[in-house]
Motif scaffolding. Sequence first.
Motif, PDB file in Angstrom:
ATOM      1  N   ASP A 130     -16.436  -2.054  -0.650  1.00 13.43           N
ATOM      2  CA  ASP A 130     -16.395  -3.417  -1.408  1.00 13.43           C
ATOM      3  C   ASP A 130     -14.527  -3.665  -1.894  1.00 13.43           C
ATOM      4  OD1 ASP A 130     -15.905  -1.674  -3.776  1.00 13.43           O
ATOM      5  OD2 ASP A 130     -17.945  -2.532  -4.526  1.00 13.43           O
ATOM      6  N   TYR A 131     -14.591  -4.587  -2.640  1.00 11.69           N
ATOM      7  CA  TYR A 131     -13.500  -5.097  -3.315  1.00 11.69           C
ATOM      8  C   TYR A 131     -12.847  -3.869  -3.914  1.00 11.69           C
ATOM      9  CZ  TYR A 131     -10.244  -7.680  -6.494  1.00 11.69           C
ATOM     10  OH  TYR A 131      -8.979  -8.309  -6.939  1.00 11.69           O
ATOM     11  N   GLU A 132     -13.591  -3.448  -4.975  1.00 14.53           N
ATOM     12  CA  GLU A 132     -12.971  -2.199  -6.056  1.00 14.53           C
ATOM     13  C   GLU A 132     -12.605  -0.920  -4.901  1.00 14.53           C
ATOM     14  OE1 GLU A 132     -11.855  -2.539  -8.860  1.00 14.53           O
ATOM     15  OE2 GLU A 132     -12.793  -4.710  -9.059  1.00 14.53           O
ATOM     16  N   ALA A 133     -13.258  -0.734  -4.175  1.00 19.82           N
ATOM     17  CA  ALA A 133     -13.140   0.470  -3.337  1.00 19.82           C
ATOM     18  C   ALA A 133     -11.707   0.127  -2.448  1.00 19.82           C
ATOM     19  CB  ALA A 133     -14.042   0.937  -2.314  1.00 19.82           C
ATOM     20  N   ALA A 134     -11.389  -1.123  -2.150  1.00 15.08           N
ATOM     21  CA  ALA A 134     -10.312  -1.227  -1.474  1.00 15.08           C
ATOM     22  C   ALA A 134      -8.880  -1.286  -2.367  1.00 15.08           C
ATOM     23  CB  ALA A 134     -10.408  -2.734  -0.870  1.00 15.08           C
ATOM     24  N   ILE A 135      -9.217  -1.445  -3.577  1.00 19.05           N
ATOM     25  CA  ILE A 135      -8.311  -1.377  -4.592  1.00 19.05           C
ATOM     26  C   ILE A 135      -7.961   0.015  -4.797  1.00 19.05           C
ATOM     27  CG2 ILE A 135      -7.462  -1.955  -7.050  1.00 19.05           C
ATOM     28  CD1 ILE A 135      -7.731  -4.457  -5.409  1.00 19.05           C
ATOM     29  N   ALA A 136      -8.901   0.780  -4.908  1.00 26.00           N
ATOM     30  CA  ALA A 136      -8.682   2.232  -5.131  1.00 26.00           C
ATOM     31  C   ALA A 136      -8.100   3.001  -4.014  1.00 26.00           C
ATOM     32  CB  ALA A 136     -10.074   3.011  -5.429  1.00 26.00           C
ATOM     33  N   ALA A 188       0.805  -1.267   0.167  1.00 26.16           N
ATOM     34  CA  ALA A 188       0.123   0.007   0.153  1.00 26.16           C
ATOM     35  C   ALA A 188       0.752   1.433  -0.006  1.00 26.16           C
ATOM     36  CB  ALA A 188      -0.947  -0.069   1.236  1.00 26.16           C
ATOM     37  N   ARG A 189       2.080   1.291   0.716  1.00 24.85           N
ATOM     38  CA  ARG A 189       2.936   2.561   0.785  1.00 24.85           C
ATOM     39  C   ARG A 189       3.542   2.695  -0.676  1.00 24.85           C
ATOM     40  NH1 ARG A 189       7.929   3.747   0.520  1.00 24.85           N
ATOM     41  NH2 ARG A 189       8.443   1.656   0.586  1.00 24.85           N
ATOM     42  N   ARG A 190       3.714   1.544  -1.220  1.00 33.18           N
ATOM     43  CA  ARG A 190       4.266   1.630  -2.655  1.00 33.18           C
ATOM     44  C   ARG A 190       3.277   1.918  -3.557  1.00 33.18           C
ATOM     45  NH1 ARG A 190       7.363  -2.789  -0.985  1.00 33.18           N
ATOM     46  NH2 ARG A 190       6.279  -4.084  -2.369  1.00 33.18           N
ATOM     47  N   ARG A 191       2.108   1.926  -3.388  1.00 33.71           N
ATOM     48  CA  ARG A 191       0.758   2.228  -4.100  1.00 33.71           C
ATOM     49  C   ARG A 191       0.807   1.223  -5.346  1.00 33.71           C
ATOM     50  NH1 ARG A 191       0.201   8.690  -4.971  1.00 33.71           N
ATOM     51  NH2 ARG A 191      -0.630   9.158  -3.016  1.00 33.71           N
ATOM     52  N   GLU A 192       0.897  -0.019  -5.011  1.00 34.93           N
ATOM     53  CA  GLU A 192       0.965  -1.254  -6.036  1.00 34.93           C
ATOM     54  C   GLU A 192      -0.379  -1.890  -5.922  1.00 34.93           C
ATOM     55  OE1 GLU A 192       4.263  -3.759  -4.990  1.00 34.93           O
ATOM     56  OE2 GLU A 192       5.902  -2.246  -5.347  1.00 34.93           O
ATOM     57  N   VAL A 193      -1.182  -1.438  -7.193  1.00 31.54           N
ATOM     58  CA  VAL A 193      -2.556  -1.657  -7.063  1.00 31.54           C
ATOM     59  C   VAL A 193      -2.620  -3.193  -7.532  1.00 31.54           C
ATOM     60  CG1 VAL A 193      -4.631  -1.622  -8.340  1.00 31.54           C
ATOM     61  CG2 VAL A 193      -3.285   0.530  -7.655  1.00 31.54           C
ATOM     62  N   VAL A 251      -5.424   2.311  -2.376  1.00 34.58           N
ATOM     63  CA  VAL A 251      -4.242   2.304  -2.540  1.00 34.58           C
ATOM     64  C   VAL A 251      -3.571   3.185  -3.731  1.00 34.58           C
ATOM     65  CG1 VAL A 251      -3.694   0.222  -1.029  1.00 34.58           C
ATOM     66  CG2 VAL A 251      -3.560  -0.068  -3.407  1.00 34.58           C
ATOM     67  N   GLY A 252      -4.473   3.366  -4.699  1.00 37.18           N
ATOM     68  CA  GLY A 252      -4.150   3.905  -5.850  1.00 37.18           C
ATOM     69  C   GLY A 252      -3.360   5.290  -6.038  1.00 37.18           C
ATOM     70  N   PRO A 253      -3.332   5.806  -7.048  1.00 35.01           N
ATOM     71  CA  PRO A 253      -2.489   7.275  -7.055  1.00 35.01           C
ATOM     72  C   PRO A 253      -3.388   8.079  -6.602  1.00 35.01           C
ATOM     73  CG  PRO A 253      -3.265   6.280  -9.121  1.00 35.01           C
ATOM     74  CD  PRO A 253      -3.705   5.144  -8.348  1.00 35.01           C
ATOM     75  N   TYR A 254      -4.714   8.132  -6.157  1.00 36.82           N
ATOM     76  CA  TYR A 254      -5.447   9.286  -5.964  1.00 36.82           C
ATOM     77  C   TYR A 254      -5.888   9.172  -4.280  1.00 36.82           C
ATOM     78  CZ  TYR A 254      -6.211   9.726 -10.816  1.00 36.82           C
ATOM     79  OH  TYR A 254      -5.865   9.853 -12.150  1.00 36.82           O
ATOM     80  N   SER A 255      -5.048   8.244  -3.646  1.00 33.39           N
ATOM     81  CA  SER A 255      -5.139   7.907  -2.147  1.00 33.39           C
ATOM     82  C   SER A 255      -4.109   8.741  -1.801  1.00 33.39           C
ATOM     83  CB  SER A 255      -5.129   6.504  -1.909  1.00 33.39           C
ATOM     84  OG  SER A 255      -3.933   5.880  -2.389  1.00 33.39           O
ATOM     85  N   PRO A 256      -4.291   9.146  -0.288  1.00 31.45           N
ATOM     86  CA  PRO A 256      -3.174   9.630   0.509  1.00 31.45           C
ATOM     87  C   PRO A 256      -1.939   8.722   0.411  1.00 31.45           C
ATOM     88  CG  PRO A 256      -5.134   9.615   1.663  1.00 31.45           C
ATOM     89  CD  PRO A 256      -5.522   8.811   0.594  1.00 31.45           C
ATOM     90  N   ARG A 257      -0.772   9.507   0.220  1.00 33.04           N
ATOM     91  CA  ARG A 257       0.634   8.659   0.075  1.00 33.04           C
ATOM     92  C   ARG A 257       1.066   8.583   1.710  1.00 33.04           C
ATOM     93  NH1 ARG A 257       4.321   7.783  -3.615  1.00 33.04           N
ATOM     94  NH2 ARG A 257       3.327   9.167  -5.218  1.00 33.04           N
ATOM     95  N   VAL A 258       1.341   7.099   1.886  1.00 31.72           N
ATOM     96  CA  VAL A 258       1.929   6.984   3.244  1.00 31.72           C
ATOM     97  C   VAL A 258       3.552   7.131   3.035  1.00 31.72           C
ATOM     98  CG1 VAL A 258       2.213   5.056   4.859  1.00 31.72           C
ATOM     99  CG2 VAL A 258       0.022   5.186   3.685  1.00 31.72           C
ATOM    100  N   ASP A 286     -14.764 -11.688  -2.460  1.00 28.87           N
ATOM    101  CA  ASP A 286     -16.069 -11.240  -1.778  1.00 28.87           C
ATOM    102  C   ASP A 286     -15.445 -10.383  -0.467  1.00 28.87           C
ATOM    103  OD1 ASP A 286     -17.541 -12.707  -3.390  1.00 28.87           O
ATOM    104  OD2 ASP A 286     -17.226 -14.409  -2.082  1.00 28.87           O
ATOM    105  N   TYR A 287     -14.434  -9.755  -0.569  1.00 27.81           N
ATOM    106  CA  TYR A 287     -13.991  -8.743   0.250  1.00 27.81           C
ATOM    107  C   TYR A 287     -14.972  -7.857   0.667  1.00 27.81           C
ATOM    108  CZ  TYR A 287     -11.600  -4.772   2.482  1.00 27.81           C
ATOM    109  OH  TYR A 287     -11.329  -3.527   3.242  1.00 27.81           O
TER     110      TYR A 287
END
Length: 138
Positions: free
Chosen positions: A57-63, A29-34, A65-72, A44-45
């Motif tokens: 849901d699953y897709e929101a969890a993927i998002a 997640a820190r590296r934003r690796e989707v 860690v993506g490029p539009y999320s806060p950077r850790v 079924d997460y």
Amino acid sequence: MEADGHEYIRFTDEQRELWNHVTVMWEVARRREVEPVRKLLHRDYSGWVTGTDAPHDYEAAIASVGPYSPRVLRYRLKPLKVTVVDNEVGVVHYSYQAEVETPDAGGKSVAGRWTEVYKKDGDRWLMISVSGGPDGMR
């Protein structure tokens, strides 16, 4: 990046394996690796972040860690309880402190707690649920 708390908890081999998986999830997640996240979540997460109106849901969890999320930038994890049931289900409770960076607010410190639930799939752990988030949220 640091995981502490090992001096407070004695892990079995199964518990250590699961806790190590949690730390891998944070690094991914820190590296934003989707793409790796897609492979580490059960299809079924579902999860619920403190302060939000509904589970995600699953897709929101993927998002998340993506490029539009806060950077850790940095983080510190402290395991509080790690349970493995019949080598098939894992439950991890831990606290965290992190420095994050957002485009609108810049850098800030956050602290909180997570409870994560995993299901063993062959030789890997898949996250099936998470609940928690920043302290002070309702």
